[in-house]
Enzyme design. Structure first.
Site, PDB file in Angstrom:
ATOM      1  N   CYS A 175       4.096  18.480  30.287  1.00  0.00           N
ATOM      2  CA  CYS A 175       3.045  17.456  30.285  1.00  0.00           C
ATOM      3  C   CYS A 175       2.589  17.142  31.710  1.00  0.00           C
ATOM      4  CB  CYS A 175       3.547  16.199  29.602  1.00  0.00           C
ATOM      5  SG  CYS A 175       3.955  16.479  27.872  1.00  0.00           S
ATOM      6  N   ARG A 180      -1.069   7.622  26.642  1.00  0.00           N
ATOM      7  CA  ARG A 180      -0.593   8.187  25.371  1.00  0.00           C
ATOM      8  C   ARG A 180       0.607   7.476  24.769  1.00  0.00           C
ATOM      9  NH1 ARG A 180       1.130  10.355  29.658  1.00  0.00           N
ATOM     10  NH2 ARG A 180       3.270  11.096  29.932  1.00  0.00           N
ATOM     11  N   LYS A 229      11.508   1.425  29.112  1.00  0.00           N
ATOM     12  CA  LYS A 229      10.717   1.721  27.916  1.00  0.00           C
ATOM     13  C   LYS A 229      11.349   1.184  26.641  1.00  0.00           C
ATOM     14  CE  LYS A 229       8.423   5.795  29.735  1.00  0.00           C
ATOM     15  NZ  LYS A 229       8.176   7.244  29.541  1.00  0.00           N
ATOM     16  N   ARG A 270       0.822  -1.206   0.000  1.00  0.00           N
ATOM     17  CA  ARG A 270       0.000   0.000   0.000  1.00  0.00           C
ATOM     18  C   ARG A 270       0.857   1.258   0.000  1.00  0.00           C
ATOM     19  NH1 ARG A 270      -2.188  -4.087  -0.572  1.00  0.00           N
ATOM     20  NH2 ARG A 270      -4.340  -4.600  -0.046  1.00  0.00           N
ATOM     21  N   ASN A 300      13.053  17.674  26.523  1.00  0.00           N
ATOM     22  CA  ASN A 300      13.846  18.765  27.105  1.00  0.00           C
ATOM     23  C   ASN A 300      14.829  19.342  26.089  1.00  0.00           C
ATOM     24  OD1 ASN A 300      16.742  17.530  27.707  1.00  0.00           O
ATOM     25  ND2 ASN A 300      15.203  15.948  28.093  1.00  0.00           N
ATOM     26  N   CYS A 304      25.578  25.922  13.539  1.00  0.00           N
ATOM     27  CA  CYS A 304      25.703  25.520  12.135  1.00  0.00           C
ATOM     28  C   CYS A 304      26.538  26.493  11.304  1.00  0.00           C
ATOM     29  CB  CYS A 304      24.331  25.282  11.508  1.00  0.00           C
ATOM     30  SG  CYS A 304      23.330  26.744  11.248  1.00  0.00           S
ATOM     31  N   ALA A 346       5.600   9.414  24.504  1.00  0.00           N
ATOM     32  CA  ALA A 346       4.411   9.596  23.673  1.00  0.00           C
ATOM     33  C   ALA A 346       4.763   9.778  22.200  1.00  0.00           C
ATOM     34  CB  ALA A 346       3.614  10.792  24.182  1.00  0.00           C
ATOM     35  N   CYS A 366      19.114  25.397  11.823  1.00  0.00           N
ATOM     36  CA  CYS A 366      19.231  24.368  12.853  1.00  0.00           C
ATOM     37  C   CYS A 366      18.479  24.860  14.092  1.00  0.00           C
ATOM     38  CB  CYS A 366      20.700  24.049  13.154  1.00  0.00           C
ATOM     39  SG  CYS A 366      21.516  25.193  14.288  1.00  0.00           S
ATOM     40  N   THR A 382      18.752  17.966  25.787  1.00  0.00           N
ATOM     41  CA  THR A 382      19.009  16.815  24.902  1.00  0.00           C
ATOM     42  C   THR A 382      18.831  17.211  23.444  1.00  0.00           C
ATOM     43  OG1 THR A 382      18.129  15.435  26.674  1.00  0.00           O
ATOM     44  CG2 THR A 382      18.510  14.370  24.570  1.00  0.00           C
TER      45      THR A 382
HETATM   46 ZN   LIG Z   1      22.139  27.102  13.177  1.00  0.00          ZN
END
Ligand SMILES: [Zn+2]
Length: 338
Positions: free
Chosen positions: A186, A70, A85, A11, A130, A245, A38, A170, A133
């Protein structure tokens, strides 16, 4: 024109802009999903069903009952057994599509392990909660020239933006600093599964477009599933003075150690400054004299007064019940070891 055979991907192959060629490219692609909540569980399910070659899943936490509303893939048994997880997701995905190489990692993405955890990856899907990260991912992706797709959702709204290093803005171009002040999370503002699933689906559509080699123009999409408002605008312009960048100064990736992090809005602190193996059964026996301990091979959890400690075999711990780093450190030293 002959239609492709009725294979499991037929498909999607019959969708002309993707086609059998796109399927072959997807089959050869390696995707990392950072965060298995989630957004990440929905991304993982879509990418696995779509037939991506390799799916690497990185998450530091264990399944809890409040996740099930969720977070797809997880079951009540995963919450009861306190399965990490990444492992719970991998187990489920192996049943969904055995053709995909699933690589679960129970770990926190940090400057010191980013190069290992994201090695040989063609595209990164953001499923974190966050900015710290995300900046780390952005640094790594720009340095290695890997596309990544930023996504975020809270309450009933969310957004996604693809970052193609060298082509589009970026994350540092768009947000030179993390948004200031208390942001809704959340935990404080709640979140609907319909918005996290929708954002994850949009991120996956971008991923499949990029990986199939289709013509791609990055767009910032925002949507609110409650008001029904949806917007798409062109990706913001690149900042010629961008520290990441443009200047290629990867400040988030360079720090080989970070301070313990207060988890965003969760009344919890994560201690990850002591990378050392911990024998969980030994610790379980020791702490079992003080309070009931629940442990498996992946994690140990114990409630001590108003706090709850979750300890992982790599020495990492999440201490709930405080946002005070000093208290968290002293609880760690007292119960796990200095
Ligand atoms: Zn940049």
């Amino acid at each position: 024109m002959m239609l492709p055979s009725d294979s499991r991907y037929s498909r999607q192959e019959r969708f002309a802009p993707f086609g059998a060629d796109g399927q072959q490219r997807l089959r050869a692609a390696r995707v990392a999903i950072v965060g298995c909540g989630a957004l990440g569980t929905v991304q993982a399910e879509i990418m696995a069903r779509a037939g991506v070659g390799t799916l690497r899943m990185i998450d530091r936490d264990i399944v809890e009952l409040s996740n099930l509303q969720r977070q797809f893939l997880f079951t009540e048994a995963d919450a009861a057994e306190q399965t990490p997880k990444a492992m719970a997701a991998a187990r489920r995905l192996a049943l969904v599509n055995s053709e995909v190489a699933i690589e679960p990692h129970v770990a926190d993405l940090t400057p010191s392990n980013a190069a290992d955890l994201l090695e040989n990856i063609d595209l990164i899907l953001d499923a974190t909660d966050n900015f710290e990260t995300r900046y780390l991912m952005n640094d790594f992706a720009v340095r290695e020239c890997i596309p990544w797709i930023y996504g975020a959702a809270v309450s009933s709204y969310g957004l996604k933006l693809a970052v193609i290093p060298g082509v589009t803005a970026c994350l540092k171009c768009v947000y030179p600093e993390p948004p200031s002040g208390a942001q809704p999370t959340c935990e404080t503002a709640g979140v609907l599964a319909s918005v996290t699933a929708a954002i994850a689906a949009l991120q996956c559509a971008d991923a499949m477009k990029i990986l199939s080699g289709a013509e791609f123009s990055a767009r910032l999409s925002t949507l609110d599933v409650w008001s029904g408002e949806m917007r798409q605008i062109a990706s913001p312009a690149r900042d010629p003075g961008c520290v990441c960048c443009a200047a290629r100064n990867f400040v988030h990736l360079d720090g080989s150690r970070r301070a313990p992090v207060s988890l965003c809005g969760r009344n919890a602190v994560q201690i990850h400054e002591r990378a050392r193996p911990i024998n969980l059964s030994e610790l379980s026996e020791r702490l079992g004299k003080l309070a009931p301990v629940r442990a498996n091979e992946f994690a140990l959890r114990v409630a001590l007064d108003a706090y709850e400690l979750t300890v992982f075999p790599d020495g990492r711990a999440i201490i709930k019940g405080t946002t005070d780093v000093g208290i968290a450190r002293s609880l760690y030293a007292r119960y796990v070891g200095a």
